[in-house]
Design an enzyme around this catalytic site. Structure first.
Site, PDB file in Angstrom:
ATOM      1  N   ARG A 104      -4.965  -5.998   0.573  1.00  0.00           N
ATOM      2  CA  ARG A 104      -4.650  -6.163   1.758  1.00  0.00           C
ATOM      3  C   ARG A 104      -5.788  -5.095   2.475  1.00  0.00           C
ATOM      4  O   ARG A 104      -5.497  -3.825   2.217  1.00  0.00           O
ATOM      5  CB  ARG A 104      -3.356  -5.667   2.275  1.00  0.00           C
ATOM      6  CG  ARG A 104      -3.067  -6.348   3.915  1.00  0.00           C
ATOM      7  CD  ARG A 104      -1.565  -6.165   3.789  1.00  0.00           C
ATOM      8  NE  ARG A 104      -1.049  -4.629   4.017  1.00  0.00           N
ATOM      9  CZ  ARG A 104      -0.118  -4.358   4.741  1.00  0.00           C
ATOM     10  NH1 ARG A 104       0.710  -4.967   5.531  1.00  0.00           N
ATOM     11  NH2 ARG A 104       0.113  -3.083   4.999  1.00  0.00           N
ATOM     12  N   THR A 108      -8.080  -4.632   8.750  1.00  0.00           N
ATOM     13  CA  THR A 108      -7.631  -6.006   9.179  1.00  0.00           C
ATOM     14  C   THR A 108      -6.524  -6.400   8.654  1.00  0.00           C
ATOM     15  O   THR A 108      -5.872  -7.386   9.378  1.00  0.00           O
ATOM     16  CB  THR A 108      -8.892  -7.035   8.927  1.00  0.00           C
ATOM     17  OG1 THR A 108      -8.713  -7.131   7.644  1.00  0.00           O
ATOM     18  CG2 THR A 108     -10.389  -6.531   9.275  1.00  0.00           C
ATOM     19  N   ASP A 200       4.608   2.406   0.151  1.00  0.00           N
ATOM     20  CA  ASP A 200       3.585   1.748  -0.434  1.00  0.00           C
ATOM     21  C   ASP A 200       3.885   1.038  -1.917  1.00  0.00           C
ATOM     22  O   ASP A 200       3.988   2.176  -2.848  1.00  0.00           O
ATOM     23  CB  ASP A 200       2.156   2.356  -0.370  1.00  0.00           C
ATOM     24  CG  ASP A 200       0.975   1.437  -1.184  1.00  0.00           C
ATOM     25  OD1 ASP A 200       1.205   1.079  -2.070  1.00  0.00           O
ATOM     26  OD2 ASP A 200      -0.059   1.271  -0.499  1.00  0.00           O
ATOM     27  N   ASP A 203       1.496   1.991  -4.870  1.00  0.00           N
ATOM     28  CA  ASP A 203       1.319   3.407  -5.196  1.00  0.00           C
ATOM     29  C   ASP A 203       2.613   4.265  -5.786  1.00  0.00           C
ATOM     30  O   ASP A 203       2.434   4.775  -6.602  1.00  0.00           O
ATOM     31  CB  ASP A 203       1.031   4.195  -3.828  1.00  0.00           C
ATOM     32  CG  ASP A 203      -0.347   4.026  -3.257  1.00  0.00           C
ATOM     33  OD1 ASP A 203      -1.195   3.611  -3.978  1.00  0.00           O
ATOM     34  OD2 ASP A 203      -0.785   4.312  -2.286  1.00  0.00           O
TER      35      ASP A 203
END
Ligand code: PRP
Ligand code: URA
Length: 209
Positions: A104, A108, A200, A203
């Site tokens: 991603r 944006t 995340d 991560d």
């Protein structure tokens, strides 16, 4: 319209709580994601059809049931989806595994595709696309697009945590794809992160930051 299933099994909910916890380290996080993926697969495969066979027990012949030869494929969205593959394969060890690589764009929030490799018999397989997070839905929609472009007809989507925005996006773009979720959260924040979410996923799974 696609159906949305939120799994309220106590074991799934219990483990999901520790997955969310920011104090859960990489090793435990990975193990818990693996376990929840297995539990979710158990629920998702409820509708597999069975056929009758005969088996010789030590005592006599028995009429018994086996899965009716359905061809399954697991497709993780790279990279965080990888964390759910082994857990899914625990229950369906003969499933083929395809990969769709997307990230991603942090500015944006649009998905960028960088890799696709699927089993050659795409048209005959039922696919379960796996990714821990369904946030804006951009990645899931693009991954499912990618499978359909290559001929896939029968697709389910499974994630740990979803935002309402992501569910709506997948339902709108792919009304034929049922969505399986462990936790349906409140919203997205201004960075496109799920609130409260788990942070995340990639991560936390791979220890990167
Ligand atoms: C995360 C996650 C999903 C995506 C969800 O991946 O694993 O693929 O974001 O967001 P969306 O619904 O708004 O598209 P990310 O892009 O961080 O890549 P990674 O798995 O390589 O860390
Ligand atoms: N991707 C993640 O890993 N977490 C989020 O909350 C949203 C997208």
């Amino acid at each position: 319209m696609a159906k949305v299933f939120v799994f309220d099994h106590p074991l799934i909910q219990h483990k999901l709580t520790f997955i969310r916890d920011k104090n859960t380290g990489t090793k435990e996080f990975r193990e818990l994601v693996d376990e929840v993926a297995t539990l979710m697969m158990f629920e998702i495969t409820r509708d597999l059809s069975l056929e009758e066979v005969e088996v010789e027990t030590p005592v006599s012949t028995a009429k018994a049931k086996v899965i009716a030869g359905k061809k399954l494929g697991i497709v993780p969205i790279l990279r965080a989806g990888i964390g759910m593959v082994d857990g899914a394969l625990n229950l369906i060890p003969t499933a083929k595994v395809g990969h769709v690589g997307l990230y991603r764009d942090p500015e944006t929030l649009q998905p960028v595709e960088y890799y696709v490799k699927l089993p050659s018999d795409v048209k005959e397989r039922e696919f379960i696309v796996v990714d821990p997070m369904l946030a804006t839905g951009g990645s899931a929609v693009a991954a499912i697009d990618s499978l359909k472009t290559r001929g896939a007809k029968n697709i389910k989507f499974m994630c740990l945590i979803a935002a309402p925005e992501g569910v709506e996006a997948v339902q709108k773009a792919h009304p034929d794809v049922d969505i399986y979720i462990a936790g349906l959260d409140e919203k997205l924040n201004e960075h496109g992160y799920i609130v409260p979410g788990l942070g995340d996923a990639g991560d936390r799974l791979f220890g990167t930051k």
